[in-house]
Design a protein around this motif. Structure first.
Motif, PDB file in Angstrom:
ATOM      1  N   LEU A 146      -7.764  -0.315   1.101  1.00 44.75           N
ATOM      2  CA  LEU A 146      -6.340  -0.068   0.891  1.00 44.75           C
ATOM      3  C   LEU A 146      -5.915   1.005   1.885  1.00 44.75           C
ATOM      4  O   LEU A 146      -6.206   2.189   1.696  1.00 44.75           O
ATOM      5  CB  LEU A 146      -6.069   0.426  -0.536  1.00 44.75           C
ATOM      6  N   THR A 147      -5.261   0.603   2.941  1.00 42.24           N
ATOM      7  CA  THR A 147      -4.905   1.587   3.962  1.00 42.24           C
ATOM      8  C   THR A 147      -3.721   1.123   4.790  1.00 42.24           C
ATOM      9  O   THR A 147      -3.515  -0.078   4.981  1.00 42.24           O
ATOM     10  CB  THR A 147      -6.112   1.849   4.890  1.00 42.24           C
ATOM     11  N   ARG A 148      -2.951   2.061   5.252  1.00 35.04           N
ATOM     12  CA  ARG A 148      -1.940   1.778   6.253  1.00 35.04           C
ATOM     13  C   ARG A 148      -2.588   1.880   7.630  1.00 35.04           C
ATOM     14  O   ARG A 148      -3.494   2.687   7.832  1.00 35.04           O
ATOM     15  CB  ARG A 148      -0.777   2.763   6.138  1.00 35.04           C
ATOM     16  N   GLY A 154      -2.314   5.934  -1.135  1.00 34.87           N
ATOM     17  CA  GLY A 154      -3.491   5.112  -0.935  1.00 34.87           C
ATOM     18  C   GLY A 154      -3.825   4.151  -2.052  1.00 34.87           C
ATOM     19  O   GLY A 154      -4.977   3.721  -2.171  1.00 34.87           O
ATOM     20  N   GLU A 206      -1.959   0.708  -4.614  1.00 40.69           N
ATOM     21  CA  GLU A 206      -1.124  -0.484  -4.435  1.00 40.69           C
ATOM     22  C   GLU A 206      -0.166  -0.651  -5.596  1.00 40.69           C
ATOM     23  O   GLU A 206      -0.484  -0.307  -6.741  1.00 40.69           O
ATOM     24  CB  GLU A 206      -1.975  -1.737  -4.256  1.00 40.69           C
ATOM     25  N   GLY A 251      -2.590   2.307  -9.239  1.00 44.36           N
ATOM     26  CA  GLY A 251      -2.989   1.999  -7.878  1.00 44.36           C
ATOM     27  C   GLY A 251      -4.411   1.557  -7.678  1.00 44.36           C
ATOM     28  O   GLY A 251      -4.788   1.147  -6.585  1.00 44.36           O
ATOM     29  N   TYR A 303      -0.643  -2.835   7.314  1.00 43.77           N
ATOM     30  CA  TYR A 303      -1.468  -2.276   6.246  1.00 43.77           C
ATOM     31  C   TYR A 303      -2.561  -3.282   5.907  1.00 43.77           C
ATOM     32  O   TYR A 303      -2.433  -4.484   6.170  1.00 43.77           O
ATOM     33  CB  TYR A 303      -0.630  -1.938   5.005  1.00 43.77           C
ATOM     34  N   THR A 333       2.162   5.161  -6.207  1.00 46.23           N
ATOM     35  CA  THR A 333       1.560   4.392  -7.296  1.00 46.23           C
ATOM     36  C   THR A 333       2.232   4.641  -8.641  1.00 46.23           C
ATOM     37  O   THR A 333       2.210   3.767  -9.509  1.00 46.23           O
ATOM     38  CB  THR A 333       0.060   4.701  -7.411  1.00 46.23           C
ATOM     39  N   VAL A 337       0.854  -1.180   0.000  1.00 51.32           N
ATOM     40  CA  VAL A 337       0.000   0.000   0.000  1.00 51.32           C
ATOM     41  C   VAL A 337       0.897   1.239   0.000  1.00 51.32           C
ATOM     42  O   VAL A 337       1.848   1.334   0.780  1.00 51.32           O
ATOM     43  CB  VAL A 337      -0.934   0.014   1.225  1.00 51.32           C
ATOM     44  N   THR A 338       0.585   2.182  -0.883  1.00 47.86           N
ATOM     45  CA  THR A 338       1.439   3.344  -1.086  1.00 47.86           C
ATOM     46  C   THR A 338       0.998   4.537  -0.246  1.00 47.86           C
ATOM     47  O   THR A 338      -0.104   4.564   0.314  1.00 47.86           O
ATOM     48  CB  THR A 338       1.436   3.760  -2.565  1.00 47.86           C
ATOM     49  N   ILE A 396      -5.129  -4.628   2.701  1.00 44.35           N
ATOM     50  CA  ILE A 396      -5.363  -4.634   1.267  1.00 44.35           C
ATOM     51  C   ILE A 396      -6.266  -5.840   0.976  1.00 44.35           C
ATOM     52  O   ILE A 396      -5.808  -6.956   0.801  1.00 44.35           O
ATOM     53  CB  ILE A 396      -4.024  -4.675   0.489  1.00 44.35           C
TER      54      ILE A 396
END
Length: 482
Positions: free
Chosen positions: A372-374, A52, A54, A93, A389, A72, A48-49, A391
């Protein structure tokens, strides 16, 4: 605008990803702002970037090597296989489609715009962009719609160096063969080659090295010996997790699912001196003496449930649990532990519902929206922080959620069984948190050290840069970038 250099491979798994990571660290130590880029990647191992989305895990490692946050733009096209013939298509992403291989081939030319757009943005933010190819430029049957190798290099006018893997044999034929079969205008983009994974006395390859230079007219940038610390870096291929056995230590098993995803969750366990991490391959039984069985993430939860049952692992898991063993399911593995997994809209495959393993009293329903989150979580049993994270698709709920695995901003996350021996969580990367890893394993009387996992990865990246500086003409490579 930054200069750029592209590292392509004579084949898959020749070491492109690690060489780009090592070059990134070596260039960063020379004072350059470096950003990694891979036009197209195929992997179920995603990160996960910061924005927000991937990207492939390899590009996240390269970003770490360069001392920057993953974005991304570093991997604008990511393919995540869901079946043998179809994959989820992630662009900058975000998931845009699920496509069969033939349909994706028709789609590829339309994605070049997004690839060049992301590359252009990176060039405005860096001194050097290091580009990684995919597969091999020798796949001339795919050249017409290529966006990953020479198709990109020609469009973006980026010089290319090709890596050959001498460890698998035939490296002379690999490199000379590429020059023979590719289009002359493509061949003109290739400025040199690197020999990777050499074992023994490199002078014994002097004649072969000169022959490649003569037959291809490409410059050799060096012979890189096998890098012994590669196993300390996040695994690009799940098969690499099963290589370092430690007989006599506490055994933890993980299931090699057919669509295993984000398997680098297991890397910190592999590096624990007191842990013997066992990969249970298809057709093998789960060993009877393991203390913990991990069901990892999956790109196709219901498909891998069927695969798991076909191996007899459902029976093994029940026997392991009856013996007092612990089970941890992460993401798709967590979903499998419940009583059912429903996919009413056919998000991951044919619509329907599949019975789960029944080790947790929860149910999962798939939905189109992807999380998609940290996350910064706190483990419920030990109060230890977890830096992780998420996903995944799908929502999981049920009575066992009353005993959460962790909390995120005070909200419950995951579930634990009434007997406290079955754990389920959506948190990827949880074992990179050293205090949590030690406390979690201690509950099962599995020893863990105080070693810092992240500092060990950083040390391995520094050693990789030293290794590349010692054996390759790094100054020549950097000077060739444009």
């Amino acid at each position: 605008m930054a200069s750029a250099l592209m590292i392509q491979g004579a084949g898959s798994d020749v070491g492109k990803s690690l060489i780009v990571a090592g070059l990134a660290r070596a260039a960063m130590r020379r004072g350059l702002r470096v950003l990694p880029f891979k036009p197209q990647n195929m992997s179920n191992n995603a990160a996960v970037t910061v924005d927000g989305g991937e990207i492939g895990r390899a590009q996240a490692l390269q970003a770490l090597a360069a001392g920057v946050e993953p974005h991304t733009d570093m991997n604008p096209v990511l393919l995540k296989p869901e079946t043998d013939i179809g994959a989820q298509v992630i662009v900058q992403g975000r998931r845009i489609a699920t496509a069969r291989a033939r349909d994706y081939a028709a789609m590829k030319p339309s994605l070049m715009g997004a690839v060049l757009e992301s590359f252009g943005r990176l060039k405005t933010r860096a001194d050097l962009v290091l580009v990684e190819g995919a597969g091999s430029p020798a796949e001339v049957n795919l050249r017409k719609s290529d966006i990953a190798n020479m198709g990109f290099a020609r469009k973006a006018d980026v010089p290319v160096v090709v890596v050959g893997d001498i460890d698998r044999g035939g490296v002379i034929a690999q490199l000379v063969g590429i020059k023979t079969v590719i289009d002359p205008e493509d061949a003109a983009m290739i400025r040199g080659f690197i020999i990777n994974k050499f074992r023994g006395d490199p002078t014994l390859f002097d004649d072969g090295y000169r022959l490649i230079e003569t037959r291809t007219s490409w410059r050799g940038f060096g012979v890189l010996p096998y890098f012994s610390r590669a196993n300390e870096l996040p695994a690009e291929d799940a098969l690499g997790l099963g290589d370092a056995r430690k007989p006599g230590q506490c055994r933890i098993a993980f299931l090699a699912l057919s669509r295993i995803a984000n398997f680098d969750d297991l890397d910190p366990l592999k590096l624990e001196p007191g842990v013997d991490l066992v990969m249970v391959r298809p057709g093998e039984a789960i060993p009877g003496d393991v203390r913990l069985v991990v069901i990892p993430g999956s790109k196709s939860t219901r498909g891998d449930l069927a695969f798991l049952r076909a191996q007899g692992w459902d029976i093994d898991l029940l026997a392991h649990h009856r013996r007092g063993g612990h089970v941890l399911g992460v993401c798709g593995g967590y979903q499998m532990l419940g009583s059912s997994v429903a996919d009413p809209d056919g998000i991951e495959g044919p619509a329907g519902e599949t019975p789960g393993l029944g080790l947790l009293d929860v149910k999962t329903v798939m939905s189109a929206q992807k999380t998609l989150t940290r996350a910064k979580a706190v483990h419920a049993r030990t109060d230890q922080p977890i830096d992780a994270y998420e996903i995944h698709i799908g929502h999981t709920d049920g009575p066992d959620r009353a005993r959460p695995f962790a909390s995120i901003d005070g909200a419950p996350e995951g579930a634990i069984s009434a007997d406290g021996r079955v754990h389920g969580s959506y948190l990827h990367g949880l074992f990179t948190s050293d205090n949590f890893r030690k406390a979690f394993l201690a509950q099962m009387h599995i020893p863990a050290t105080d070693q810092g996992y992240r500092s060990r990865v950083e040390g391995a990246l520094d050693a990789l840069a030293d290794h590349i500086d010692a054996h390759l003409d790094v100054e020549g490579l950097l000077a060739m970038a444009r």
